[in-house]
Design a protein around this motif. Structure first.
Motif, PDB file in Angstrom:
ATOM      1  N   ARG A   1       0.841  -1.193   0.000  1.00 32.25           N
ATOM      2  CA  ARG A   1       0.000   0.000   0.000  1.00 32.25           C
ATOM      3  C   ARG A   1       0.881   1.249   0.000  1.00 32.25           C
ATOM      4  NH1 ARG A   1      -1.513   1.881   5.330  1.00 32.25           N
ATOM      5  NH2 ARG A   1      -0.373   0.771   6.945  1.00 32.25           N
TER       6      ARG A   1
ATOM      7  N   ASP B   1      -2.899   4.925   0.996  1.00 31.83           N
ATOM      8  CA  ASP B   1      -3.603   3.680   1.313  1.00 31.83           C
ATOM      9  C   ASP B   1      -4.243   3.042   0.078  1.00 31.83           C
ATOM     10  OD1 ASP B   1      -4.101   1.738   3.241  1.00 31.83           O
ATOM     11  OD2 ASP B   1      -6.162   2.432   3.537  1.00 31.83           O
TER      12      ASP B   1
ATOM     13  N   ARG C   1      -4.916  -7.141   1.373  1.00 30.65           N
ATOM     14  CA  ARG C   1      -4.079  -6.276   2.212  1.00 30.65           C
ATOM     15  C   ARG C   1      -3.146  -7.119   3.096  1.00 30.65           C
ATOM     16  NH1 ARG C   1      -5.553  -0.930   2.887  1.00 30.65           N
ATOM     17  NH2 ARG C   1      -7.177  -0.233   1.458  1.00 30.65           N
TER      18      ARG C   1
END
Length: 280
Positions: free
Chosen positions: A136, A140, A156
């Motif tokens: 990331r 973000d 993620r």
């Protein structure tokens, strides 16, 4: 002629990643390998990079991850692999029924953090390794090398690296997990992203192709342990072919062809052979 492992894996640099070399230790591969040996418990290896124009994952990453995993297994270590839905099935097919592959969901931040915490609590790894896995950014988001957003297609996995567990990251473009170590430097360099990855690791390995970084790490482990843990040329070619046959695409062309970052099987083999020659 390349004289060191680092020289070999940074040969034929086409993306400018070598500009980061002065900001790392000269023997960054050896230091990363020693870090691995210093933390001999269960290890999780993270990989898989989504190619937006193809809707599939790329050939760079999984072969290097498997090479690292097999080397660690040969040293008596238990190894698990973590990937999302694009890469996990290919890892299972490549490694066989006995493989330990964890599929991480592509979901929101809160659920992702909870999932990462559950995995770490369950596995209790002593080390986490990332190879060619998108990080990331400071905004973000997850961006590919063309700065196109792939957030909706990327799990993620960064949160596995934010729990203080010893870690190694391997990348070739400036947007991968581990590049947070040099996040203030990367935007100042030509060819590298202006909005780089921010996820940090304890030891960063850079390479012209991330798979080569994985092989370089295995070569450094081999040197430290006094045994050649590298895949053979034919083993590596067969694994790349299998990766493509199972749906992976070349990251440069976004086509399902036997290439890695634009390099043919033969060109890729030259890097592997150079590492074997180095160890001989």
């Amino acid at each position: 002629m390349p004289n060191t492992i680092e020289d070999i894996i940074l040969d034929h640099d086409q993306r400018g990643i070598s500009a980061l070399r002065p900001h790392l230790p000269e023997d960054f591969c050896t230091q990363a390998a020693q870090h691995i040996l210093d933390h001999p418990g269960e290890t999780l290896i993270v990989t898989g990079f989504y190619i937006l124009s193809a809707g599939k994952h790329e050939t760079d990453g999984p072969p290097g991850a498997i090479a690292i995993g097999k080397a660690l297994h040969a040293l008596g270590r238990k190894v698990g692999y973590v990937a999302d839905l694009h890469t996990a099935p290919m890892l299972r097919e490549s490694l066989g029924d006995q493989a330990w592959v964890i599929e991480f969901p592509i979901t929101d931040v809160a659920t992702s953090k909870q999932q990462a915490e559950e995995i770490l609590n369950q596995v209790q790894p002593e080390l986490v390794v990332s190879i060619e896995r998108c990080s990331r950014t400071s905004s973000d988001t997850y961006l590919n090398m063309r700065s196109n957003e792939i957030t909706q297609n990327t799990a993620r996995l960064d949160y596995l690296f934010e729990a203080g567990i010893p870690s190694v990251g391997i990348g070739d473009g400036g947007n991968e997990i581990g590049m947070g170590n040099l996040a203030t430097i990367i935007p100042t360099l030509d060819k590298l992203p202006k909005d780089p990855g921010i996820t940090r690791v304890d030891q960063l390995v850079i390479a012209s192709v991330s798979n080569w970084g994985g092989y370089g790490l295995v070569a450094a482990l081999s040197e430290l342990k006094g045994q050649n843990l590298l895949p053979t040329i034919e083993e590596d070619k067969a694994l790349i072919r299998l990766t493509v046959d199972l749906g992976a695409v070349d990251g440069m062309s976004a086509k399902q062809e036997y290439k890695v970052d634009g390099f043919t099987l033969e060109e890729n083999s030259q890097a592997v052979q150079a590492l074997h020659d180095y160890l001989a």
